[in-house]
Scaffold this motif. Structure first.
Motif, PDB file in Angstrom:
ATOM      1  N   SER A  71      -4.767  -4.167   1.011  1.00 26.52           N
ATOM      2  CA  SER A  71      -3.555  -4.080   0.196  1.00 26.52           C
ATOM      3  C   SER A  71      -3.044  -5.488  -0.091  1.00 26.52           C
ATOM      4  O   SER A  71      -3.442  -6.456   0.568  1.00 26.52           O
ATOM      5  CB  SER A  71      -2.471  -3.269   0.906  1.00 26.52           C
ATOM      6  OG  SER A  71      -1.705  -4.078   1.771  1.00 26.52           O
ATOM      7  N   ILE A  99      -9.598  -0.733   3.776  1.00 25.89           N
ATOM      8  CA  ILE A  99      -8.553  -0.867   2.769  1.00 25.89           C
ATOM      9  C   ILE A  99      -8.076  -2.309   2.732  1.00 25.89           C
ATOM     10  O   ILE A  99      -7.917  -2.942   3.774  1.00 25.89           O
ATOM     11  CB  ILE A  99      -7.346   0.043   3.098  1.00 25.89           C
ATOM     12  CG1 ILE A  99      -7.757   1.520   3.110  1.00 25.89           C
ATOM     13  CG2 ILE A  99      -6.197  -0.177   2.119  1.00 25.89           C
ATOM     14  CD1 ILE A  99      -6.656   2.448   3.625  1.00 25.89           C
ATOM     15  N   ALA A 114       0.838  -1.200   0.000  1.00 24.25           N
ATOM     16  CA  ALA A 114       0.000   0.000   0.000  1.00 24.25           C
ATOM     17  C   ALA A 114       0.873   1.250   0.000  1.00 24.25           C
ATOM     18  O   ALA A 114       0.576   2.240  -0.677  1.00 24.25           O
ATOM     19  CB  ALA A 114      -0.922  -0.001   1.215  1.00 24.25           C
ATOM     20  N   LEU A 168      -5.893   2.387  -4.700  1.00 26.15           N
ATOM     21  CA  LEU A 168      -5.175   3.268  -3.776  1.00 26.15           C
ATOM     22  C   LEU A 168      -4.353   4.347  -4.478  1.00 26.15           C
ATOM     23  O   LEU A 168      -3.794   5.212  -3.796  1.00 26.15           O
ATOM     24  CB  LEU A 168      -4.248   2.447  -2.870  1.00 26.15           C
ATOM     25  CG  LEU A 168      -4.940   1.504  -1.886  1.00 26.15           C
ATOM     26  CD1 LEU A 168      -3.896   0.753  -1.051  1.00 26.15           C
ATOM     27  CD2 LEU A 168      -5.896   2.261  -0.968  1.00 26.15           C
ATOM     28  N   GLY A 172      -3.500  -1.748  -3.921  1.00 25.16           N
ATOM     29  CA  GLY A 172      -4.644  -2.181  -3.136  1.00 25.16           C
ATOM     30  C   GLY A 172      -5.885  -1.404  -3.531  1.00 25.16           C
ATOM     31  O   GLY A 172      -5.904  -0.668  -4.526  1.00 25.16           O
TER      32      GLY A 172
END
Length: 269
Positions: free
Chosen positions: A84, A82, A18, A142, A24
């Motif tokens: 990743s 999130i 990330a 991301l 991600g």
């Protein structure tokens, strides 16, 4: 507050992809009365994005439990999730990454959204254009430097949100929201097959409109198409729907589409 792989902490390994590559995806959900609005849609978004990014994510149930538990601690707010690719190896290859990273955080709901819903917002066309890339179009990945630059330019204007075009001059979205506009009973929204984000609230609005008297048309048009609009609105999972009162010299007073969608978007738990 942050949860990383189920543990309450705020430190992410420097080697996580990330931070190394923006490798991600994420989703941002609204919390109402301790519940995640449109939870299943947010989980599907993350799973679908991981599949398109070829991230071997198999902890969907853990993520679900963590999102529910974290949201329960806050009556109203924002939950960001999130995923990743995780940590492993060096260089661009992710072959050595054995376990994706789950990162959850909660924060307060932006206070200005209530005022925006009441007063409407003004748009300014951004000088920053989105690069076309069908392989990534629609995903909330991301890599958000385009949006960072769009926001930086927006903050130099008196507008509330940005009208964002792609590299070919096609209307695509706003900085942090999707865009819809109405002409009579036809509702137009940009296609998201070349650039932009297919937002959760955009998906929800299109589902509601498909069952209504309105006819939805996904289009690839330049900004002049907005000159014929009777009304424009923006939406995201947090707002959730806001009327646009102005764009340049254009002024919109109609709220027919907004009045139809707003109460439906408040019933998303």
């Amino acid at each position: 507050m942050f949860l990383i792989n189920g543990e309450q902490q705020e430190h992410l390994p420097a080697g996580d992809r990330a931070t190394q590559f923006g490798d991600g995806c994420f989703t941002t959900a609204r919390i109402v009365d301790g519940e995640v609005c449109l939870l299943e849609a947010h989980l599907r978004r993350l799973q679908d994005a991981c599949e398109r990014l070829m991230i071997p994510f198999s902890d969907g149930e853990s993520l679900r439990r963590e999102m529910i538990a974290l949201a329960a601690e806050k009556r109203s707010g924002v939950l960001k999730a999130i995923v990743s690719r995780g940590v492993g190896g060096r260089g661009y290859s992710g072959g050595a990454c054995l376990q994706p990273t789950r990162i959850l955080s909660i924060s307060d709901l932006p206070a200005h959204y209530a005022r925006w819903r009441s007063e409407g917002i003004a748009l300014a066309t951004s000088p920053v254009r989105l690069g076309r890339n069908p392989a990534l179009a629609g995903i909330k990945h991301l890599n958000r430097l385009e949006q960072v630059l769009i926001r930086a330019h927006l903050e130099q204007t008196g507008a509330d949100e940005a009208l964002v075009l792609d590299s070919e001059g096609v209307v695509t979205e706003c900085c942090a929201a999707n865009l819809l506009w109405r002409k009579g009973e036809e509702v137009f929204t940009p296609r998201i097959d070349q650039a932009g984000v297919d937002g959760i609230m955009r998906q929800f609005c299109l589902q509601q409109l498909a069952r209504s008297r309105f006819r939805v048309v996904e289009v690839s048009v330049d900004e002049s198409a907005l000159l014929d609009a009777d009304e424009a609105i923006v939406c995201n999972a947090l707002m959730p729907v806001v009327p646009v009162r102005a764009w340049g010299e254009m002024r919109w007073a109609s709220r027919e589409l907004y009045s139809f969608l707003a109460p439906l978007c408040e019933q998303t738990r």
